[in-house]
Scaffold this motif. Structure first.
Motif, PDB file in Angstrom:
ATOM      1  N   ASP A   1      57.809  12.668  29.805  1.00  0.00           N
ATOM      2  CA  ASP A   1      57.958  14.027  30.346  1.00  0.00           C
ATOM      3  C   ASP A   1      58.210  15.070  29.257  1.00  0.00           C
ATOM      4  OD1 ASP A   1      60.319  12.344  30.318  1.00  0.00           O
ATOM      5  OD2 ASP A   1      61.423  14.040  31.101  1.00  0.00           O
ATOM      6  N   ARG A   2      58.694  14.646  28.101  1.00  0.00           N
ATOM      7  CA  ARG A   2      58.932  15.618  27.029  1.00  0.00           C
ATOM      8  C   ARG A   2      57.638  16.220  26.495  1.00  0.00           C
ATOM      9  NH1 ARG A   2      63.114  11.616  23.981  1.00  0.00           N
ATOM     10  NH2 ARG A   2      61.741  10.137  25.045  1.00  0.00           N
ATOM     11  N   ASN A   3      56.526  15.593  26.786  1.00  0.00           N
ATOM     12  CA  ASN A   3      55.246  16.115  26.311  1.00  0.00           C
ATOM     13  C   ASN A   3      54.597  17.102  27.284  1.00  0.00           C
ATOM     14  OD1 ASN A   3      55.421  12.982  25.312  1.00  0.00           O
ATOM     15  ND2 ASN A   3      54.750  14.404  23.736  1.00  0.00           N
ATOM     16  N   ILE A   4      55.222  17.296  28.432  1.00  0.00           N
ATOM     17  CA  ILE A   4      54.628  18.185  29.436  1.00  0.00           C
ATOM     18  C   ILE A   4      55.172  19.596  29.240  1.00  0.00           C
ATOM     19  CG2 ILE A   4      54.294  18.577  31.915  1.00  0.00           C
ATOM     20  CD1 ILE A   4      54.818  15.520  32.236  1.00  0.00           C
ATOM     21  N   ALA A   5      54.327  20.454  28.699  1.00  0.00           N
ATOM     22  CA  ALA A   5      54.797  21.784  28.303  1.00  0.00           C
ATOM     23  C   ALA A   5      54.635  22.812  29.413  1.00  0.00           C
ATOM     24  CB  ALA A   5      54.046  22.242  27.056  1.00  0.00           C
ATOM     25  N   ALA A   6      53.678  22.616  30.297  1.00  0.00           N
ATOM     26  CA  ALA A   6      53.488  23.586  31.382  1.00  0.00           C
ATOM     27  C   ALA A   6      52.693  22.922  32.489  1.00  0.00           C
ATOM     28  CB  ALA A   6      52.749  24.820  30.882  1.00  0.00           C
ATOM     29  N   LYS A   7      52.816  23.460  33.688  1.00  0.00           N
ATOM     30  CA  LYS A   7      52.086  22.889  34.828  1.00  0.00           C
ATOM     31  C   LYS A   7      51.678  23.993  35.787  1.00  0.00           C
ATOM     32  CE  LYS A   7      53.629  19.648  38.345  1.00  0.00           C
ATOM     33  NZ  LYS A   7      54.218  18.305  38.551  1.00  0.00           N
ATOM     34  N   PHE A   8      50.432  23.943  36.188  1.00  0.00           N
ATOM     35  CA  PHE A   8      49.879  24.903  37.151  1.00  0.00           C
ATOM     36  C   PHE A   8      49.320  24.136  38.348  1.00  0.00           C
ATOM     37  CE2 PHE A   8      49.448  26.678  32.940  1.00  0.00           C
ATOM     38  CZ  PHE A   8      49.652  28.045  33.066  1.00  0.00           C
ATOM     39  N   VAL A   9      49.554  24.670  39.544  1.00  0.00           N
ATOM     40  CA  VAL A   9      48.957  24.070  40.746  1.00  0.00           C
ATOM     41  C   VAL A   9      48.228  25.154  41.524  1.00  0.00           C
ATOM     42  CG1 VAL A   9      49.366  22.750  42.849  1.00  0.00           C
ATOM     43  CG2 VAL A   9      50.859  22.408  40.866  1.00  0.00           C
ATOM     44  N   ALA A  10      46.955  24.965  41.721  1.00  0.00           N
ATOM     45  CA  ALA A  10      46.126  25.944  42.447  1.00  0.00           C
ATOM     46  C   ALA A  10      46.359  27.362  41.923  1.00  0.00           C
ATOM     47  CB  ALA A  10      46.386  25.851  43.952  1.00  0.00           C
ATOM     48  N   GLY A  11      46.416  27.470  40.607  1.00  0.00           N
ATOM     49  CA  GLY A  11      46.551  28.788  39.998  1.00  0.00           C
ATOM     50  C   GLY A  11      47.970  29.320  39.937  1.00  0.00           C
ATOM     51  N   ARG A  12      48.912  28.540  40.420  1.00  0.00           N
ATOM     52  CA  ARG A  12      50.309  28.968  40.371  1.00  0.00           C
ATOM     53  C   ARG A  12      51.026  28.210  39.270  1.00  0.00           C
ATOM     54  NH1 ARG A  12      54.621  27.795  45.258  1.00  0.00           N
ATOM     55  NH2 ARG A  12      56.487  28.466  44.126  1.00  0.00           N
ATOM     56  N   LYS A  13      51.713  28.971  38.418  1.00  0.00           N
ATOM     57  CA  LYS A  13      52.427  28.299  37.325  1.00  0.00           C
ATOM     58  C   LYS A  13      53.774  27.801  37.821  1.00  0.00           C
ATOM     59  CE  LYS A  13      53.047  29.781  32.688  1.00  0.00           C
ATOM     60  NZ  LYS A  13      53.853  30.586  31.756  1.00  0.00           N
ATOM     61  N   LEU A  14      53.995  26.484  37.704  1.00  0.00           N
ATOM     62  CA  LEU A  14      55.281  25.929  38.148  1.00  0.00           C
ATOM     63  C   LEU A  14      56.341  26.035  37.053  1.00  0.00           C
ATOM     64  CD1 LEU A  14      53.714  25.027  40.585  1.00  0.00           C
ATOM     65  CD2 LEU A  14      54.693  22.760  40.343  1.00  0.00           C
ATOM     66  N   PHE A  15      55.914  25.818  35.825  1.00  0.00           N
ATOM     67  CA  PHE A  15      56.829  25.994  34.690  1.00  0.00           C
ATOM     68  C   PHE A  15      56.032  26.034  33.404  1.00  0.00           C
ATOM     69  CE2 PHE A  15      56.670  21.389  35.471  1.00  0.00           C
ATOM     70  CZ  PHE A  15      56.323  20.893  34.213  1.00  0.00           C
ATOM     71  N   GLY A  16      56.697  26.473  32.331  1.00  0.00           N
ATOM     72  CA  GLY A  16      56.070  26.420  30.997  1.00  0.00           C
ATOM     73  C   GLY A  16      55.554  27.766  30.550  1.00  0.00           C
TER      74      GLY A  16
END
Lengths: 425, 425
Positions: free
Chosen positions: B410-425
């Motif tokens: 999980d330390r390698n996950i810098a950002a996450k988007f779902v259906a165009g919505r940014k969840l974090f990062g």
């Protein structure tokens, strides 16, 4: 360096190969670098020792990595598309050739050693490359790390690409002897180990010299054994004088007996070979992830354990991608289930307690009284904190251990001690 | 919520089931929540869009978990000593019984949802328990998380312990219908899915009702298929009217065709069953870690892929210990090598690119145009930073991906988007 102290926490150690002993909220005493005992209340005689109270943490013996290739750490997680012999030619040999350059070796080994210092491994048997300067550099770094290791300058004088293949048996033998003389007494915690790469890489003449050095310098031996079916067939061609792979080493005095020996893999032991492994006290380094990654197969670990054969775990980086011996424990359990399902229901799956034994006492014994918290054992310990593994209910200490083994990573390693010396935490 | 933007980095997406397309230092445009394209230079028309420059990071489609049991997350990494049917009775059913208590469900599901929010998964098909209140609570939490999921209140009215076994087919059916009516239009991103646990847990009458609800409410279906040999034998006894496990579902209209269906496992498909999976467009959720942990076997993934059958990956927590679909990719590759070695050399091992395809586009298709960076696809993306994986030399973008898949967390996950919505990062 302080070698008298007490640690407090939930102490876990193997009672025997199939059963753990768990002492909750107990005091574990280290006196002069050795375990003095585990006590529910701290005895008066140790009251003056400094106390490290690790609260709810688990405290286990340090893990032992019986088989790891330091120069391959560079490309772990890569090149997972080939079987052993092609894999060596395509990935391992070209990478190892780079270690002729001391600058490259320095940069690469620094990363490897720092990872080994901070993971849960306290002892290891390590392959370097054929290069003496780079191997000495690695030994120097390992000595500074506080780990206790055997390191092997690799011997290989046939069937390898030019930059890695030593010129002749005589040149190869001279290089080993020079390296032995340089390194044998140079370090306290880092010792040389004879390391013929494997039978296909070593001429009979070179193996004869290595057998001679073993007797002369009393150094232990490590190599590879019966890993892959094509490799085994090749060894049969190369050594018509031996009835199996193990005998090819034994022929040269490099297979147990008075020569303490670790052989990696043993995935496909023949019946005679299996018996000789036991009779000669050879240690098997079981490397389940590597055996899967390069499609070697599944070693008969249940049979090794039941026969009372010495067996520990190896990460086998970079046949194995992970340096973690916790991961090797999980892999050992998992592949044993596939063996049970797909090969023979005579071989019951390995349990967590058995995997723990292999990871600690099983491999530890190669280093002497190592791998348990019993009186007189060298004090190698790892403190595990599972705070970052939340759950809505309480777990037993055994369950907490299982969760850390399956779900944890370096963030769970709170402290590490090697032979009574605290490395961190 | 901002749905027009540009991300910059090294863009990776499946070109087809066996090959990746890699665009280095490229611009990936999201317009109205959909991928508009990948460009080496940013076209003028998007110049006004906000730009997230992720530098050297890798940007991949969000991962899809086609099969996970939310209530089992509690005991992942535990209870790894039994085969399926005993495992269910000993671990799964007692744990799931706890979810009758909404407080327990709330505490447990909070941990599960937070983990799913922060890992690399953007979409999932999730089993809850038989309890309607706890299932609605889970759906509420998932909706807030930003993930897009299908969730199933589990149906089970036979062969389960009392607290979990629904009283009668009629009671079980009424509970499902009530839950469907409550949840069908309640959430934007969280939808109900019919979830007969598996054939042994569901009477014919209950399955008849579920088939009726499928037609009436047009909801998709998820269940388990041909996972374990004892289970398959049991289904044969229970359903004398069907020639195989798949037909037992099909008999009730719960096996593809007009009923979009995900079936977990398919480790031991019969020949006819295999053909029907393809003909009916059933999705296979391949769960390699679970199939190893509970000693089910190794699914014929090469055959599924070659046949053009829909196939994605599932963590199958807690048969699988890890929630990571990266780990599922590695497991899929690893077990495919053991299948090749131990079962049949007709089934070539799975490659990294194929595992990537299953983890993204393969499973994504169940959710529509999902799992690729192609024009018109919903914009699910994960940004991966490999700074913490040091190496002494440079790697290609493909190699960097492989390293993250094998070595990252999980330390390698810098950002996450779902259906165009940014969840974090």
């Amino acid at each position: 360096m302080q070698k008298n102290f007490v640690v407090k926490g939930n102490i876990i150690s193997s009672k025997n190969p199939s059963e753990l002993a768990i002492h909750e909220n107990a005091f574990l005493v280290c006196a002069e670098g050795l375990t003095a005992g585990i006590f529910p209340e701290l005895p008066e005689e140790y009251a003056s020792f400094p106390l490290y109270d690790y609260g709810k943490c688990l405290i286990i013996p340090g893990l032992v990595d019986l088989h790891v290739h330091a120069p391959q750490y560079t490309y772990r997680g890569l090149g997972m598309d080939k079987e052993l012999l092609d894999w060596l030619q395509t990935y391992a040999f070209p990478e190892e050739s780079r270690y002729e350059d001391p600058d490259y070796a320095e940069r690469a080994y620094r990363i490897f050693v720092e990872k080994m210092r901070t993971n849960a491994t306290t002892r290891a048997c390590i392959f370097a490359t054929a290069h003496v300067p780079a191997t000495l550099l690695l030994m120097e770094m390992l000595e500074k790390s506080g780990l206790i290791t055997y390191v092997g300058k690799v011997s290989m004088d046939r069937n390898a690409p030019a930059p890695l293949c030593e010129e002749s048996p005589a040149v190869a033998a001279a290089a080993v002897e020079k390296w032995l003389k340089t390194s044998l007494k140079k370090y306290k915690n880092t010792k040389p180990m004879l390391t013929p790469r494997f039978i296909p890489s070593c001429t009979d003449d070179l193996l004869t010299s290595l057998g001679r050095f073993q007797k002369k310098y009393h150094v232990p031996v490590q190599s590879h054994l019966s890993e892959n079916l094509s490799e085994i067939a090749w060894v049969r061609e190369l050594c018509p004088y031996s009835s199996d792979y193990g005998e090819a080493y034994e022929h040269f005095g490099l297979f147990g007996g008075n020569a303490p020996t670790v052989m990696a893999h043993g995935v496909w032991p023949g019946k005679r070979e299996f018996a000789r492994i036991k009779e000669r006290g050879v240690y098997i380094a079981h490397c389940p992830q590597s055996n899967t990654n390069i499609a070697s197969g599944i070693a008969p670990v249940r049979q090794y354990l039941d026969a009372g054969i010495h067996i520990g775990l190896g990460s086998d980086v970079a046949g194995g991608s992970s340096d973690s011996i916790f991961r090797a424990m999980v892999d050992a359990i998992q592949v044993s289930k596939l063996r049970w399902r797909l090969i023979t229901q005579d071989d019951a799956p390995i349990t967590l307690d058995e995997a723990f034994y292999m990871a600690t006492a099983g491999g530890g014994e190669f280093f002497g009284k190592v791998g348990k918290f019993e009186e007189g054992y060298e004090f190698d310990a790892v403190v595990l904190d599972d705070e970052n593994l939340p759950a809505p209910r309480e777990f037993s200490t055994h369950e907490r251990l299982e969760r850390i083994v399956y779900l944890g990573d370096d963030r769970n390693i709170a402290a590490k001690f090697v032979a009574g010396r605290k490395l961190f935490g």
